[in-house]
Write a protein that holds these residues in place. Structure first.
Motif, PDB file in Angstrom:
ATOM      1  N   ALA A  88       0.869  -1.207  -0.059  1.00 47.35           N
ATOM      2  CA  ALA A  88       0.049   0.100   0.003  1.00 47.35           C
ATOM      3  C   ALA A  88       0.882   1.338  -0.005  1.00 47.35           C
ATOM      4  N   GLN A  89       2.082   1.345   0.623  1.00 39.11           N
ATOM      5  CA  GLN A  89       2.834   2.517   0.786  1.00 39.11           C
ATOM      6  C   GLN A  89       3.373   2.536  -0.538  1.00 39.11           C
ATOM      7  N   HIS A  90       3.632   1.535  -1.254  1.00 39.91           N
ATOM      8  CA  HIS A  90       4.496   1.631  -2.578  1.00 39.91           C
ATOM      9  C   HIS A  90       3.400   2.421  -3.500  1.00 39.91           C
ATOM     10  N   ALA A  91       2.319   1.825  -3.521  1.00 42.79           N
ATOM     11  CA  ALA A  91       1.073   2.397  -4.425  1.00 42.79           C
ATOM     12  C   ALA A  91       0.707   3.679  -4.071  1.00 42.79           C
ATOM     13  N   THR A  92       0.469   4.043  -2.878  1.00 36.25           N
ATOM     14  CA  THR A  92       0.363   5.450  -2.545  1.00 36.25           C
ATOM     15  C   THR A  92       1.365   6.419  -3.009  1.00 36.25           C
ATOM     16  N   VAL A 117      -7.122  13.883 -12.997  1.00 35.81           N
ATOM     17  CA  VAL A 117      -5.678  13.203 -12.680  1.00 35.81           C
ATOM     18  C   VAL A 117      -4.662  14.405 -12.629  1.00 35.81           C
ATOM     19  N   SER A 118      -4.876  15.556 -13.204  1.00 33.56           N
ATOM     20  CA  SER A 118      -3.794  16.428 -13.262  1.00 33.56           C
ATOM     21  C   SER A 118      -3.595  17.175 -12.114  1.00 33.56           C
ATOM     22  N   GLU A 119      -4.513  17.026 -11.275  1.00 36.59           N
ATOM     23  CA  GLU A 119      -4.382  17.683  -9.792  1.00 36.59           C
ATOM     24  C   GLU A 119      -3.841  16.940  -8.717  1.00 36.59           C
ATOM     25  N   ALA A 120      -3.443  15.602  -9.107  1.00 38.52           N
ATOM     26  CA  ALA A 120      -2.880  14.739  -8.330  1.00 38.52           C
ATOM     27  C   ALA A 120      -1.575  15.225  -7.409  1.00 38.52           C
ATOM     28  N   THR A 121      -0.895  15.973  -8.066  1.00 37.93           N
ATOM     29  CA  THR A 121       0.519  16.500  -7.568  1.00 37.93           C
ATOM     30  C   THR A 121       0.458  17.646  -7.335  1.00 37.93           C
ATOM     31  N   THR A 122      -0.534  18.619  -7.349  1.00 41.23           N
ATOM     32  CA  THR A 122      -0.748  19.772  -6.992  1.00 41.23           C
ATOM     33  C   THR A 122      -1.637  19.764  -5.716  1.00 41.23           C
ATOM     34  N   GLU A 123      -3.153  19.310  -5.857  1.00 37.61           N
ATOM     35  CA  GLU A 123      -3.993  19.414  -4.983  1.00 37.61           C
ATOM     36  C   GLU A 123      -3.900  18.439  -3.995  1.00 37.61           C
ATOM     37  N   GLY A 124      -3.311  17.350  -4.276  1.00 34.49           N
ATOM     38  CA  GLY A 124      -3.177  15.950  -3.413  1.00 34.49           C
ATOM     39  C   GLY A 124      -4.379  15.044  -3.739  1.00 34.49           C
ATOM     40  N   ILE A 125      -4.096  13.741  -3.250  1.00 35.27           N
ATOM     41  CA  ILE A 125      -5.123  12.722  -3.370  1.00 35.27           C
ATOM     42  C   ILE A 125      -5.710  12.549  -2.141  1.00 35.27           C
ATOM     43  N   TRP A 126      -6.835  11.569  -2.282  1.00 37.98           N
ATOM     44  CA  TRP A 126      -7.511  11.040  -0.977  1.00 37.98           C
ATOM     45  C   TRP A 126      -7.652   9.495  -1.317  1.00 37.98           C
ATOM     46  N   GLY A 127      -7.500   9.184  -2.361  1.00 42.67           N
ATOM     47  CA  GLY A 127      -7.598   7.690  -2.950  1.00 42.67           C
ATOM     48  C   GLY A 127      -6.745   7.262  -3.832  1.00 42.67           C
ATOM     49  N   VAL A 128      -6.727   5.784  -4.081  1.00 38.30           N
ATOM     50  CA  VAL A 128      -5.787   5.337  -5.221  1.00 38.30           C
ATOM     51  C   VAL A 128      -7.059   4.354  -5.562  1.00 38.30           C
ATOM     52  N   MET A 180      -8.145   2.078  -2.654  1.00 39.27           N
ATOM     53  CA  MET A 180      -7.482   2.316  -1.179  1.00 39.27           C
ATOM     54  C   MET A 180      -7.668   3.941  -0.914  1.00 39.27           C
ATOM     55  N   LEU A 181      -8.239   4.023   0.368  1.00 48.27           N
ATOM     56  CA  LEU A 181      -8.563   5.458   0.821  1.00 48.27           C
ATOM     57  C   LEU A 181      -7.152   5.882   1.584  1.00 48.27           C
ATOM     58  N   VAL A 182      -6.756   6.869   1.346  1.00 51.11           N
ATOM     59  CA  VAL A 182      -5.190   7.449   2.134  1.00 51.11           C
ATOM     60  C   VAL A 182      -5.540   8.791   2.615  1.00 51.11           C
ATOM     61  N   CYS A 183      -4.739   9.204   3.525  1.00 51.47           N
ATOM     62  CA  CYS A 183      -4.799  10.506   4.045  1.00 51.47           C
ATOM     63  C   CYS A 183      -4.546  11.532   3.120  1.00 51.47           C
ATOM     64  N   PRO A 184      -5.421  12.548   3.137  1.00 48.62           N
ATOM     65  CA  PRO A 184      -4.933  13.786   2.161  1.00 48.62           C
ATOM     66  C   PRO A 184      -4.000  14.538   2.773  1.00 48.62           C
ATOM     67  N   PRO A 185      -3.533  15.734   1.974  1.00 46.68           N
ATOM     68  CA  PRO A 185      -2.516  16.562   2.297  1.00 46.68           C
ATOM     69  C   PRO A 185      -3.103  17.420   3.346  1.00 46.68           C
ATOM     70  N   LYS A 186      -4.479  17.744   3.616  1.00 47.06           N
ATOM     71  CA  LYS A 186      -5.011  18.587   4.471  1.00 47.06           C
ATOM     72  C   LYS A 186      -6.330  17.900   4.970  1.00 47.06           C
ATOM     73  N   GLU A 246      -2.045   8.607   9.881  1.00 47.09           N
ATOM     74  CA  GLU A 246      -1.849   7.539   8.645  1.00 47.09           C
ATOM     75  C   GLU A 246      -3.134   7.057   8.339  1.00 47.09           C
ATOM     76  N   ARG A 247      -3.223   6.760   6.993  1.00 45.56           N
ATOM     77  CA  ARG A 247      -4.490   6.077   6.706  1.00 45.56           C
ATOM     78  C   ARG A 247      -4.368   5.122   5.567  1.00 45.56           C
ATOM     79  N   MET A 248      -4.387   4.085   5.436  1.00 40.55           N
ATOM     80  CA  MET A 248      -4.555   3.365   4.300  1.00 40.55           C
ATOM     81  C   MET A 248      -5.476   2.111   4.439  1.00 40.55           C
ATOM     82  N   THR A 249      -6.766   2.403   3.805  1.00 39.37           N
ATOM     83  CA  THR A 249      -7.866   1.528   4.085  1.00 39.37           C
ATOM     84  C   THR A 249      -8.477   0.826   2.697  1.00 39.37           C
TER      85      THR A 249
END
Length: 287
Positions: free
Chosen positions: A42-46, A69-80, A112-118, A217-220
């Motif tokens: 999960a850490q690798h995929a995230t 998808v273009s906002e993944a590196t600027t706004e961040g993600i909350w899921g993979v 997978m649901l992950v912790c967002p940057p904010k 930390e969240r990887m669900t």
């Protein structure tokens, strides 16, 4: 807290809890050895997704697909998205909850649901019933037979899911209809607390929301399995995520023995939903 895998509760008990409350928690579904292995993957995929190296993501602050998808590196993600793998320990509980055979299961979503940057929250919603439908229509939809099981499997402690128990069996009250979409104190709400290794199954039309703490930390793992014969609305709810573009290419040859046959059967029933690859089916909700 140490975890050991535990036997699955009786099927009748699982179904009764899901029918009554709209969700059911199965503790200690994964032993520590599996947790460690899944966390590493999960850490690798995230990390890949946050670096823009995996195009299938859920981007902040958007709740529903499609996600830019273009906002993944600027706004961040909350899921993979699209981490589909039927060897997850979910098939047995799903067959118990839906009172069905493995031969009837359809491969659906696995994300997978992950912790967002904010800090980030979703609004109150039912996954496939919009907020503007009349009460009689809402009740009619809620009375439809349950044709799928949706779950969260926590790799770290997680209490992000907030639900109103029993709300999957009734239309929203007038108070719920008038409430702020991000209401923090909805009457009757419950934070579903999970320890690492727990699985929560829930009816996706229970009134629910997600509240995500960027410091936790969240990887669900978040997935669904369904039954063959579901109506077009269910097909749209699954295919709107873009799974039809690639699911037919999955081989599953690396799975052990009987799992290969199960996976390929679920794949075949997904591709036979009758909507081709799902392009142009529209979206269940908009934001």
């Amino acid at each position: 807290m140490s975890h050991q895998s535990t036997p699955l509760p009786p099927a009748t008990e699982l179904r009764a809890s899901l029918a009554r409350d709209g969700f059911v928690r199965i503790p200690n579904a994964l032993p520590p050895s599996d947790l460690a292995r899944f966390r590493t993957a999960a850490q690798h995929a995230t990390a890949r997704a946050r670096a823009g190296q995996w195009p299938f993501v859920r981007t902040v602050p958007k709740q529903f697909p499609p996600w830019p998808v273009s906002e993944a590196t600027t706004e961040g993600i909350w899921g993979v998205q699209h981490l589909l793998h039927p060897s997850m320990p979910a098939a047995d509980p799903v067959t118990a909850l839906l009172d069905c055979r493995e031969e009837e299961l359809v491969m659906e979503l696995y994300n997978m649901l992950v912790c967002p940057p904010k800090d980030f929250a979703l609004r109150w919603h039912r996954d496939d019933i919009g907020p503007d439908v009349a009460a009689d229509v809402e009740l009619e939809r809620l009375r439809e037979p349950l044709m799928h099981a949706q779950w969260n499997l926590a790799l770290y402690p997680d209490s992000s899911l907030v639900v109103v128990p029993g709300s999957h069996r009734r239309p929203r009250t007038e108070e719920e209809r008038k409430a702020d979409p991000y209401e923090d104190n909805m009457p009757g709400q419950v934070h579903v607390s999970m320890e690492a290794g727990d699985i929560v199954f829930y009816n996706n039309n229970i009134l629910h929301r997600g509240v995500y703490d960027c410091k936790a930390e969240r990887m669900t793992l978040h997935g669904t399995m369904g039954l063959s014969g579901a109506d077009p609305a269910r097909s749209r709810n699954i295919l709107q995520h873009g799974i039809g573009d690639w699911a037919a290419e999955c081989d599953f040859g690396d799975l052990p023995g009987e799992m290969v046959m199960l996976a390929r059967g679920m794949q075949r029933r997904l591709m036979g939903m009758g909507m081709g690859n799902g392009r142009g089916v529209g979206f269940s909700q908009q934001d």
